[in-house]
Write a protein that holds these residues in place. Structure first.
Motif, PDB file in Angstrom:
ATOM      1  N   TYR A  95      -4.927  -4.793 -32.949  1.00  0.00           N
ATOM      2  CA  TYR A  95      -4.937  -4.975 -34.543  1.00  0.00           C
ATOM      3  C   TYR A  95      -6.355  -5.100 -35.057  1.00  0.00           C
ATOM      4  O   TYR A  95      -7.142  -5.729 -34.122  1.00  0.00           O
ATOM      5  N   GLU A 103     -15.180 -17.912 -41.068  1.00  0.00           N
ATOM      6  CA  GLU A 103     -13.788 -17.787 -40.951  1.00  0.00           C
ATOM      7  C   GLU A 103     -13.188 -16.522 -40.901  1.00  0.00           C
ATOM      8  O   GLU A 103     -13.596 -15.606 -41.196  1.00  0.00           O
TER       9      GLU A 103
ATOM     10  N   LEU B  37      -2.926 -19.512 -35.676  1.00  0.00           N
ATOM     11  CA  LEU B  37      -2.288 -18.414 -36.324  1.00  0.00           C
ATOM     12  C   LEU B  37      -0.688 -18.621 -35.904  1.00  0.00           C
ATOM     13  O   LEU B  37      -0.310 -19.105 -34.639  1.00  0.00           O
ATOM     14  N   GLN B  39       2.816 -16.286 -35.301  1.00  0.00           N
ATOM     15  CA  GLN B  39       3.104 -14.997 -35.001  1.00  0.00           C
ATOM     16  C   GLN B  39       4.868 -14.772 -34.745  1.00  0.00           C
ATOM     17  O   GLN B  39       5.063 -15.327 -33.734  1.00  0.00           O
ATOM     18  N   HIS B  43       5.996  -9.076 -35.723  1.00  0.00           N
ATOM     19  CA  HIS B  43       4.933  -8.965 -36.852  1.00  0.00           C
ATOM     20  C   HIS B  43       3.730  -9.336 -36.292  1.00  0.00           C
ATOM     21  O   HIS B  43       3.220  -9.968 -35.223  1.00  0.00           O
ATOM     22  N   PRO B  44       2.848  -8.783 -37.216  1.00  0.00           N
ATOM     23  CA  PRO B  44       1.382  -9.156 -36.939  1.00  0.00           C
ATOM     24  C   PRO B  44       1.095 -10.795 -36.755  1.00  0.00           C
ATOM     25  O   PRO B  44       1.919 -11.364 -37.634  1.00  0.00           O
ATOM     26  N   PRO B  45       0.075 -11.337 -36.318  1.00  0.00           N
ATOM     27  CA  PRO B  45      -0.547 -12.920 -36.413  1.00  0.00           C
ATOM     28  C   PRO B  45      -0.516 -12.920 -38.085  1.00  0.00           C
ATOM     29  O   PRO B  45      -1.001 -12.201 -38.850  1.00  0.00           O
ATOM     30  N   LEU B  47      -2.678 -16.111 -40.645  1.00  0.00           N
ATOM     31  CA  LEU B  47      -3.307 -17.406 -40.603  1.00  0.00           C
ATOM     32  C   LEU B  47      -2.430 -18.488 -41.251  1.00  0.00           C
ATOM     33  O   LEU B  47      -2.055 -18.323 -42.217  1.00  0.00           O
ATOM     34  N   TYR B  50      -7.611 -22.709 -41.379  1.00  0.00           N
ATOM     35  CA  TYR B  50      -9.151 -22.537 -41.001  1.00  0.00           C
ATOM     36  C   TYR B  50      -9.624 -23.333 -40.107  1.00  0.00           C
ATOM     37  O   TYR B  50      -9.053 -24.521 -39.749  1.00  0.00           O
ATOM     38  N   LYS B  51     -10.926 -22.895 -39.481  1.00  0.00           N
ATOM     39  CA  LYS B  51     -11.255 -23.945 -38.624  1.00  0.00           C
ATOM     40  C   LYS B  51     -11.672 -25.353 -39.227  1.00  0.00           C
ATOM     41  O   LYS B  51     -11.687 -26.244 -38.757  1.00  0.00           O
ATOM     42  N   ASN B  52     -12.020 -25.214 -40.592  1.00  0.00           N
ATOM     43  CA  ASN B  52     -12.263 -26.788 -41.222  1.00  0.00           C
ATOM     44  C   ASN B  52     -10.974 -27.243 -41.653  1.00  0.00           C
ATOM     45  O   ASN B  52     -10.781 -28.297 -42.297  1.00  0.00           O
ATOM     46  N   PRO B  56      -4.927 -21.501 -45.873  1.00  0.00           N
ATOM     47  CA  PRO B  56      -5.120 -20.476 -46.765  1.00  0.00           C
ATOM     48  C   PRO B  56      -4.132 -20.664 -47.999  1.00  0.00           C
ATOM     49  O   PRO B  56      -3.048 -21.495 -47.740  1.00  0.00           O
ATOM     50  N   TYR B  88      -0.855 -19.429 -32.017  1.00  0.00           N
ATOM     51  CA  TYR B  88      -1.938 -19.399 -31.310  1.00  0.00           C
ATOM     52  C   TYR B  88      -3.259 -20.189 -31.919  1.00  0.00           C
ATOM     53  O   TYR B  88      -3.259 -19.982 -33.052  1.00  0.00           O
ATOM     54  N   SER B  90      -7.443 -20.217 -31.839  1.00  0.00           N
ATOM     55  CA  SER B  90      -8.724 -19.355 -31.503  1.00  0.00           C
ATOM     56  C   SER B  90      -9.830 -20.376 -31.965  1.00  0.00           C
ATOM     57  O   SER B  90      -9.900 -21.147 -32.932  1.00  0.00           O
ATOM     58  N   LEU B  99     -15.129 -14.709 -28.921  1.00  0.00           N
ATOM     59  CA  LEU B  99     -14.220 -15.305 -29.576  1.00  0.00           C
ATOM     60  C   LEU B  99     -12.908 -15.581 -28.214  1.00  0.00           C
ATOM     61  O   LEU B  99     -12.736 -14.739 -27.613  1.00  0.00           O
ATOM     62  N   PHE B 101      -8.837 -17.118 -27.191  1.00  0.00           N
ATOM     63  CA  PHE B 101      -7.687 -17.489 -27.783  1.00  0.00           C
ATOM     64  C   PHE B 101      -7.012 -18.509 -26.819  1.00  0.00           C
ATOM     65  O   PHE B 101      -7.207 -18.601 -25.761  1.00  0.00           O
TER      66      PHE B 101
END
Lengths: 118, 110
Positions: A95, A103, B37, B39, B43-45, B47, B50-52, B56, B88, B90, B99, B101
């Motif tokens: 991917y 971010e 994330l 999944q 399907h794709p992951p 989001l 966010y880290k904060n 989204p 997941y 990360s 990075l 996971f």
């Protein structure tokens, strides 16, 4: 709308090379860094590599460093991953995903399957 | 690279609350926090956080993230059948310059 479309996957023999592409649309590609993430069949996510928005910084995961090369062509809105010396354990769905402002992973492609087998 | 630690599975009843954990160290989760994330099968992951710990746009308020030290948490309130998925975490590891996971948590809604 944002789209990331990966291509270039397929069946390849061990030791051979393959180039993946990820074409971006719907956003300003030059303002984003990009990741490659892979997922072996039935397994979890594994980070492969990241490239900063202008290509000034690149990092790789341990398992691919020295064999894979990530690059980005902002004029073509395209991210690449050149995979050399492929091994069976590189078999996975690959991917591409975005990174911006510290971010990660706002947007993902649908993935392209790479199978390394003789 | 050493990954982040997540429990392999969590099972909860419909409309119950599930809390998932992600444990790292001072160089990753404890430094800048973790991304979450979701999944779904095939399907794709996607989001979720966010880290904060912000969500989204378009992500349900039933998903909330937090962090205490080097452990990040994702709470899913009012579990729905569509929440059945792998989750997941990360984080960027400043020592590894990589990075990492987590191994993922499979959530089952009973």
């Amino acid at each position: 709308q944002v789209q990331l479309v990966e291509s270039g996957g397929g069946v390849v023999q061990p030791g051979r090379s393959l180039r993946l592409s990820c074409v971006a649309s719907g956003f300003t590609f030059s303002e984003y860094g990009m990741h490659w993430v892979r997922q072996a069949p039935g397994k979890g996510l594994e980070w492969v590599a990241v490239i900063w928005l202008d290509g000034s910084h690149i990092s790789y995961g341990n398992s691919v460093e020295g064999r894979f090369t990530i690059s980005k062509d902002n004029s073509k809105n395209t991210l690449y991953l050149v995979m050399d010396s492929l091994r069976a354990e590189d078999t996975a769905v690959y991917y591409c995903a975005t990174s911006k402002g510290g971010e990660d992973f706002d947007y993902w492609g649908q993935g392209t399957l790479v199978t390394v087998s003789s | 690279q050493a990954g982040l630690t997540q429990p392999p599975s969590v099972s909860k009843g419909l409309r119950q609350t599930a809390t998932l954990t992600c444990t790292g160290n001072d160089n990753n989760v404890g430094d800048l926090g973790a991304t979450w994330l979701q999944q779904r099968q095939g399907h794709p992951p996607k989001l979720l956080s966010y880290k904060n710990n912000d969500r989204p746009s378009g992500i349900s308020e039933r998903f909330s993230a937090s962090r205490s030290g080097s452990t990040a948490s994702l709470t899913i309130a009012g579990l729905q059948p569509e929440d059945e998925a792998d989750y997941y975490c990360s984080a960027w590891d400043r020592r590894l310059s990589a990075l990492v996971f987590g191994s993922g948590t499979k959530v089952t809604v009973l």
